[in-house]
Scaffold this active site. Structure first.
Site, PDB file in Angstrom:
ATOM      1  N   HIS A  65      -2.735   7.770   7.005  1.00  0.00           N
ATOM      2  CA  HIS A  65      -1.688   8.631   6.427  1.00  0.00           C
ATOM      3  C   HIS A  65      -2.295   9.935   5.900  1.00  0.00           C
ATOM      4  CE1 HIS A  65       2.005   6.350   6.671  1.00  0.00           C
ATOM      5  NE2 HIS A  65       1.499   5.279   6.081  1.00  0.00           N
TER       6      HIS A  65
ATOM      7  N   GLN B 124       2.819   9.968   1.776  1.00  0.00           N
ATOM      8  CA  GLN B 124       4.156   9.382   1.955  1.00  0.00           C
ATOM      9  C   GLN B 124       5.139   9.815   0.866  1.00  0.00           C
ATOM     10  OE1 GLN B 124       2.227   5.334   2.498  1.00  0.00           O
ATOM     11  NE2 GLN B 124       4.053   5.087   3.764  1.00  0.00           N
TER      12      GLN B 124
ATOM     13  N   CYS C 230       5.236  -0.310   7.705  1.00  0.00           N
ATOM     14  CA  CYS C 230       5.009   0.958   7.003  1.00  0.00           C
ATOM     15  C   CYS C 230       6.283   1.312   6.251  1.00  0.00           C
ATOM     16  CB  CYS C 230       4.667   2.061   8.010  1.00  0.00           C
ATOM     17  SG  CYS C 230       4.346   3.658   7.233  1.00  0.00           S
ATOM     18  N   LEU C 231       6.125   1.680   4.976  1.00  0.00           N
ATOM     19  CA  LEU C 231       7.299   2.022   4.162  1.00  0.00           C
ATOM     20  C   LEU C 231       7.970   3.296   4.676  1.00  0.00           C
ATOM     21  CD1 LEU C 231       5.857   1.169   0.633  1.00  0.00           C
ATOM     22  CD2 LEU C 231       7.335  -0.235   2.082  1.00  0.00           C
TER      23      LEU C 231
ATOM     24  N   GLY D  15       0.832  -1.195   0.000  1.00  0.00           N
ATOM     25  CA  GLY D  15       0.000   0.000   0.000  1.00  0.00           C
ATOM     26  C   GLY D  15       0.867   1.245   0.000  1.00  0.00           C
TER      27      GLY D  15
ATOM     28  N   HIS E 294      -4.985   1.811   7.472  1.00  0.00           N
ATOM     29  CA  HIS E 294      -3.607   2.300   7.647  1.00  0.00           C
ATOM     30  C   HIS E 294      -3.317   3.447   6.663  1.00  0.00           C
ATOM     31  CE1 HIS E 294       0.884   1.475   8.216  1.00  0.00           C
ATOM     32  NE2 HIS E 294       0.868   2.196   7.105  1.00  0.00           N
ATOM     33  N   GLU E 295      -3.693   3.230   5.392  1.00  0.00           N
ATOM     34  CA  GLU E 295      -3.409   4.255   4.366  1.00  0.00           C
ATOM     35  C   GLU E 295      -4.268   5.507   4.585  1.00  0.00           C
ATOM     36  OE1 GLU E 295      -0.819   3.740   2.832  1.00  0.00           O
ATOM     37  OE2 GLU E 295      -0.688   1.571   3.077  1.00  0.00           O
TER      38      GLU E 295
HETATM   39  O1  K1U Z   1       1.611   2.481   4.140  1.00  0.00           O
HETATM   40  C1  K1U Z   1       2.639   1.861   3.893  1.00  0.00           C
HETATM   41  O2  K1U Z   1       3.708   2.332   4.218  1.00  0.00           O
HETATM   42  C2  K1U Z   1       2.601   0.529   3.198  1.00  0.00           C
HETATM   43  C3  K1U Z   1       2.504  -0.662   4.138  1.00  0.00           C
HETATM   44  C4  K1U Z   1       1.063  -1.138   4.135  1.00  0.00           C
HETATM   45  C5  K1U Z   1       0.643  -2.024   5.281  1.00  0.00           C
HETATM   46  C6  K1U Z   1       1.227  -3.242   5.499  1.00  0.00           C
HETATM   47  C7  K1U Z   1       0.803  -4.056   6.549  1.00  0.00           C
HETATM   48  C8  K1U Z   1      -0.220  -3.635   7.359  1.00  0.00           C
HETATM   49  C9  K1U Z   1      -0.785  -2.400   7.144  1.00  0.00           C
HETATM   50  C10 K1U Z   1      -0.375  -1.598   6.095  1.00  0.00           C
HETATM   51  C11 K1U Z   1       3.431  -1.756   3.613  1.00  0.00           C
HETATM   52  O3  K1U Z   1       3.320  -2.184   2.540  1.00  0.00           O
HETATM   53  S1  K1U Z   1       4.665  -2.331   4.682  1.00  0.00           S
HETATM   54  C12 K1U Z   1       5.428  -3.644   3.769  1.00  0.00           C
HETATM   55  C13 K1U Z   1       4.647  -4.926   3.765  1.00  0.00           C
HETATM   56  O4  K1U Z   1       3.788  -5.112   4.605  1.00  0.00           O
HETATM   57  C14 K1U Z   1       4.898  -5.969   2.742  1.00  0.00           C
HETATM   58  C15 K1U Z   1       5.897  -5.835   1.810  1.00  0.00           C
HETATM   59  C16 K1U Z   1       6.112  -6.829   0.871  1.00  0.00           C
HETATM   60  C17 K1U Z   1       5.315  -7.947   0.842  1.00  0.00           C
HETATM   61  C18 K1U Z   1       4.313  -8.090   1.761  1.00  0.00           C
HETATM   62  C19 K1U Z   1       4.099  -7.097   2.708  1.00  0.00           C
HETATM   63 ZN    ZN Z   2       2.313   3.425   6.193  1.00  0.00          ZN
END
Ligand code: K1U
Ligand code: ZN
Length: 170
Positions: free
Chosen positions: A137, A51, A91-92, A46, A133-134
């Site tokens: 943000h 972000q 979260c990225l 996501g 979550h998004e």
């Molecule tokens: O908002 C963001 O920074 C993105 C975030 C989204 C998210 C993940 C998990 C729970 C709630 C919201 C991410 O993508 S973190 C990375 C991640 O979870 C992932 C990366 C690669 C493969 C599978 C998962």
């Molecule tokens: Zn996030």
């Protein structure tokens, strides 16, 4: 297409409240493409416009392994929510940190797609977690704000150190 810079916590710009998108036009569609490329490269499931330092109500999500099921939500609104679930979120903008957060189990969201067409979606499980979550943000809220002050301060210190080391390596 272009890879965009993802802001890192505790960057104050992550606390900006996003404005509604007035018109879904080619500029917005280009931003969607650039955000998708950025999210897939990270990799993540996501990304919110906040972000990448664009303070408009736009989020994207793709939970597929094949990276071929992009969902676009413009001006999203949660119109119903029920129950509770706990999920270990990432979260990225806070790389390397995974913590449990409690959110609604099921939600109904209304939004515009990339063509400006209104849709309604019932979501549960990880999709519901990710949408919430998004959307946080877009309100300027990062998931670490659900944690205790102690945990949040530890994460802040770790991130500041990580960012300093990253800048020194440049
Ligand atoms: O908002 C963001 O920074 C993105 C975030 C989204 C998210 C993940 C998990 C729970 C709630 C919201 C991410 O993508 S973190 C990375 C991640 O979870 C992932 C990366 C690669 C493969 C599978 C998962
Ligand atoms: Zn996030």
């Amino acid at each position: 297409m272009a890879l965009l810079n993802i802001l890192n916590y505790p960057d104050p710009r992550l606390h900006t409240v996003a404005k509604p998108v007035a018109e879904v036009n080619d500029e917005i569609r280009q931003l969607v493409k650039d955000m998708a490329e950025t999210m897939y490269a990270a990799p993540g499931i996501g990304l919110a416009a906040t972000q990448v330092d664009r303070h408009i109500q736009l989020i994207i999500i793709d939970l597929s392994k094949e990276k071929n099921a992009l969902r676009v939500f413009i001006n999203p609104k949660i119109i119903a929510k029920h129950g509770e679930q706990i999920y270990e979120e990432g979260c990225l903008s806070v790389p390397g940190v995974y913590e449990e957060v409690t959110r609604a189990e099921t939600i109904t969201v209304e939004a515009l797609d990339e063509h400006g067409k209104k849709f309604r979606l019932d979501a549960d499980g990880l999709l519901a977690v990710c949408i919430q979550h998004e959307m946080d943000h877009l309100l300027g809220k990062v998931f670490v704000e659900y944690l205790s002050t102690l945990k949040r301060n530890r994460i802040r210190t770790k991130m500041v150190k990580h960012l300093r080391e990253k800048a020194r390596a440049l």
